[in-house]
Scaffold this motif. Structure first.
Motif, mmCIF file in Angstrom:
data_model
loop_
_atom_site.group_PDB
_atom_site.id
_atom_site.type_symbol
_atom_site.label_atom_id
_atom_site.label_comp_id
_atom_site.label_asym_id
_atom_site.label_seq_id
_atom_site.Cartn_x
_atom_site.Cartn_y
_atom_site.Cartn_z
ATOM 1 N N PHE A 128 67.153 24.584 -14.816
ATOM 2 C CA PHE A 128 67.970 25.381 -15.720
ATOM 3 C C PHE A 128 69.227 25.888 -15.020
ATOM 4 C CE2 PHE A 128 63.635 25.773 -17.427
ATOM 5 C CZ PHE A 128 63.856 25.232 -18.690
ATOM 6 N N CYS A 129 69.084 26.359 -13.786
ATOM 7 C CA CYS A 129 70.259 26.798 -13.036
ATOM 8 C C CYS A 129 71.239 25.647 -12.846
ATOM 9 C CB CYS A 129 69.848 27.371 -11.682
ATOM 10 S SG CYS A 129 69.000 28.973 -11.766
ATOM 11 N N ARG A 130 70.717 24.454 -12.546
ATOM 12 C CA ARG A 130 71.609 23.298 -12.350
ATOM 13 C C ARG A 130 72.363 22.947 -13.624
ATOM 14 N NH1 ARG A 130 67.022 21.256 -9.668
ATOM 15 N NH2 ARG A 130 66.669 19.720 -11.344
ATOM 16 N N GLU A 131 71.810 23.335 -14.784
ATOM 17 C CA GLU A 131 72.487 23.111 -16.058
ATOM 18 C C GLU A 131 73.368 24.300 -16.447
ATOM 19 O OE1 GLU A 131 69.518 22.262 -18.979
ATOM 20 O OE2 GLU A 131 68.681 20.584 -17.832
ATOM 21 N N GLY A 132 73.459 25.297 -15.572
ATOM 22 C CA GLY A 132 74.258 26.475 -15.868
ATOM 23 C C GLY A 132 73.560 27.486 -16.743
ATOM 24 N N LEU A 133 72.219 27.473 -16.765
ATOM 25 C CA LEU A 133 71.444 28.406 -17.572
ATOM 26 C C LEU A 133 70.645 29.334 -16.663
ATOM 27 C CD1 LEU A 133 70.193 25.966 -20.358
ATOM 28 C CD2 LEU A 133 71.838 27.825 -20.634
ATOM 29 N N HIS A 134 71.353 30.059 -15.819
ATOM 30 C CA HIS A 134 70.683 30.902 -14.826
ATOM 31 C C HIS A 134 69.821 31.991 -15.457
ATOM 32 C CE1 HIS A 134 73.933 28.945 -12.660
ATOM 33 N NE2 HIS A 134 73.330 29.247 -11.528
ATOM 34 N N THR A 135 70.137 32.430 -16.664
ATOM 35 C CA THR A 135 69.339 33.465 -17.317
ATOM 36 C C THR A 135 68.006 32.924 -17.830
ATOM 37 O OG1 THR A 135 70.707 33.082 -19.285
ATOM 38 C CG2 THR A 135 71.230 35.013 -17.934
ATOM 39 N N SER A 136 67.773 31.622 -17.690
ATOM 40 C CA SER A 136 66.482 31.022 -18.046
ATOM 41 C C SER A 136 65.705 30.576 -16.813
ATOM 42 C CB SER A 136 66.693 29.827 -18.985
ATOM 43 O OG SER A 136 67.251 30.238 -20.216
ATOM 44 N N CYS A 137 66.148 30.944 -15.626
ATOM 45 C CA CYS A 137 65.487 30.536 -14.384
ATOM 46 C C CYS A 137 64.051 31.067 -14.339
ATOM 47 C CB CYS A 137 66.272 31.066 -13.178
ATOM 48 S SG CYS A 137 65.511 30.694 -11.574
ATOM 49 N N PRO A 138 63.047 30.193 -14.113
ATOM 50 C CA PRO A 138 61.652 30.660 -14.053
ATOM 51 C C PRO A 138 61.402 31.680 -12.944
ATOM 52 C CG PRO A 138 61.725 28.276 -14.311
ATOM 53 C CD PRO A 138 63.126 28.719 -14.031
ATOM 54 N N LYS A 139 62.191 31.647 -11.874
ATOM 55 C CA LYS A 139 62.034 32.606 -10.782
ATOM 56 C C LYS A 139 63.004 33.778 -10.911
ATOM 57 C CE LYS A 139 60.419 29.156 -7.436
ATOM 58 N NZ LYS A 139 60.686 28.508 -6.125
ATOM 59 N N GLY A 199 60.503 44.765 -14.230
ATOM 60 C CA GLY A 199 59.550 44.043 -13.406
ATOM 61 C C GLY A 199 59.433 44.546 -11.980
ATOM 62 N N GLY A 200 59.635 45.830 -11.779
ATOM 63 C CA GLY A 200 59.532 46.379 -10.438
ATOM 64 C C GLY A 200 60.784 46.268 -9.604
ATOM 65 N N VAL A 201 61.866 45.748 -10.176
ATOM 66 C CA VAL A 201 63.155 45.652 -9.489
ATOM 67 C C VAL A 201 63.998 46.855 -9.899
ATOM 68 C CG1 VAL A 201 65.216 44.259 -9.119
ATOM 69 C CG2 VAL A 201 63.003 43.144 -9.507
ATOM 70 N N ALA A 233 71.403 51.866 -3.389
ATOM 71 C CA ALA A 233 71.026 50.551 -2.852
ATOM 72 C C ALA A 233 70.071 49.890 -3.829
ATOM 73 C CB ALA A 233 70.367 50.694 -1.476
ATOM 74 N N VAL A 234 69.898 48.575 -3.673
ATOM 75 C CA VAL A 234 69.022 47.844 -4.575
ATOM 76 C C VAL A 234 68.417 46.649 -3.851
ATOM 77 C CG1 VAL A 234 70.842 46.328 -5.499
ATOM 78 C CG2 VAL A 234 68.857 46.878 -6.924
ATOM 79 N N ARG A 235 67.184 46.306 -4.208
ATOM 80 C CA ARG A 235 66.576 45.069 -3.726
ATOM 81 C C ARG A 235 67.000 43.938 -4.636
ATOM 82 N NH1 ARG A 235 61.820 42.030 -4.815
ATOM 83 N NH2 ARG A 235 61.127 43.553 -6.386
ATOM 84 N N VAL A 236 67.457 42.827 -4.040
ATOM 85 C CA VAL A 236 67.910 41.667 -4.793
ATOM 86 C C VAL A 236 66.914 40.525 -4.596
ATOM 87 C CG1 VAL A 236 69.757 39.999 -5.159
ATOM 88 C CG2 VAL A 236 70.311 42.348 -4.471
ATOM 89 N N PRO A 237 66.095 40.205 -5.598
ATOM 90 C CA PRO A 237 65.248 39.018 -5.494
ATOM 91 C C PRO A 237 66.104 37.744 -5.558
ATOM 92 C CG PRO A 237 64.447 40.549 -7.170
ATOM 93 C CD PRO A 237 65.840 40.969 -6.804
ATOM 94 N N GLN A 238 65.586 36.650 -5.005
ATOM 95 C CA GLN A 238 66.302 35.372 -5.020
ATOM 96 C C GLN A 238 67.745 35.540 -4.537
ATOM 97 O OE1 GLN A 238 64.690 32.569 -5.482
ATOM 98 N NE2 GLN A 238 62.794 33.661 -5.993
ATOM 99 N N ALA A 239 67.882 36.243 -3.419
ATOM 100 C CA ALA A 239 69.210 36.641 -2.950
ATOM 101 C C ALA A 239 70.108 35.454 -2.642
ATOM 102 C CB ALA A 239 69.072 37.530 -1.713
#
Length: 345
Positions: free
Chosen positions: A94-105, A112-114, A121-127
């Motif tokens: 999905f990211c490769r198609e430009g649909l990052h808001t549909s990324c399974p990760k 969700g705990g973020v 400050a903030v924790r950034v998953p998938q940094a």
């Protein structure tokens, strides 16, 4: 650290919160240099139930990388970065198609705990897939415009891209908030020749004219639809960009679009039902598109014009508050005393 939480509708507090830490090897911790209040933050400000709070707030930020997980490459401590409002790995199909808001990760700040980004400050998953290093320092005069790449500029651009705006087009933009104004800017960048901005706040529509609007329609509802059709020979426009999210705005979009046209919605819908039947969309062959903007897909494309000053999307910020003053910023935006509020440490 200090961070912003919404306890229920109208109740925003800045309070002590645990410092973010690396939880996964794909995480980073970022010290926030600039954040802001989004128009979409006003939706829970009007409706959040006490049972759903306290909710961490904020999803747009620039900052300095302070810690990096063991699986993160391409970033190092001290890098100055911008983050999209949604995190993603930037490698899935999905990211490769430009649909990052549909990324399974992927996911969203404040869920969700973020933590949220109206904080120190903030924790950034998938940094590695999320953060984009910027070639300026935290003292740059470009910070307001760079911050718009986190959400509102990319969202306005998404509206225009999804509508397939092409050179010579006539476009209607519904909404004079930050996203609507940057949809005007984006439509102009993509070659629209005539841009009708539907908004009734003169200070905002004047900025819209600076960004490229050729006409302003202050009327709403059926009167506004009639005005757009009057300006377009009775037909309406091929593209309508809806940047509000409430049913009256959607109904105006249906009324303003011409047969064969496109309605592109990027205002977060605050309704469950919308007319999509024969008389509204099916019969006149109208396309309905839009959705949450995958702004990570657009940052590299939009960044050069921000850096060289060709565009100044940061002009949508018309008030600055400190982190401790964030509740005042919410009140100002809710009362329409501010278009978009910038938050400093």
């Amino acid at each position: 650290m200090r961070a912003t939480f919404m306890y229920e509708a109208g109740d925003v507090r800045v309070q002590d919160a645990p410092d973010p830490v690396i939880e996964q090897p794909t995480d980073a911790v970022v010290r926030i240099v600039r954040s802001c209040i989004c128009g979409s933050d006003l939706h829970p400000y009007h409706s959040l139930a006490a049972s759903d709070g306290p909710a961490p707030m904020g999803h747009e930020f620039l900052g300095i990388v302070e810690e990096i997980g063991s699986d993160v490459s391409g970033l190092r401590r001290g890098d100055f970065v911008v983050s999209p409002f949604a995190f993603a790995d930037n490698t899935c199909e999905f990211c490769r198609e430009g649909l990052h808001t549909s990324c399974p990760k992927g996911g969203w700040y404040g869920a969700g705990g973020v933590g949220g980004a109206q904080a120190e400050a903030v924790r950034v998953p998938q940094a590695q897939g999320t953060l984009v290093k910027l070639p300026v320092g935290e003292d740059s005069a470009l910070l307001p415009s760079l911050l718009t790449l986190s959400d509102v500029y990319g969202t306005g651009y998404h509206a225009a891209r999804q509508a397939r705006i092409r050179p010579g087009d006539t476009v209607t933009v519904i909404g004079d908030g930050a996203v609507g104004l940057l949809a005007v800017l984006s439509a102009k960048q993509l070659g629209a020749e005539r841009i009708i901005l539907m908004g009734r706040h003169k200070d905002r529509t004047d900025l819209g004219r600076d960004f490229g609007a050729t006409d302003v329609v202050a009327e709403r509802g059926e009167e506004g639809i009639a005005k757009v059709r009057e300006l377009t020979g009775g037909h309406g426009t091929r593209a309508v960009l809806e940047a509000v999210g409430h049913m009256p705005a959607y109904e105006m979009a249906v009324g303003a679009v011409r047969p064969g046209g496109v309605i592109s919605r990027v205002g977060v819908p605050q309704y469950e039902e919308a007319p999509v039947g024969f008389g509204s969309l099916f019969g006149p062959n109208i396309t309905l598109t839009g959705g949450p903007a995958p702004v990570r897909a657009y940052i590299d494309e939009l960044l050069p014009a921000v850096l060289d000053g060709t565009v100044e999307p940061g002009r949508v910020f018309d008030r600055t508050v400190s982190l401790e003053e964030v509740p005042d910023g919410y009140r100002a935006m809710d009362r329409r005393e501010a278009l978009k509020v910038l938050v400093t440490p």
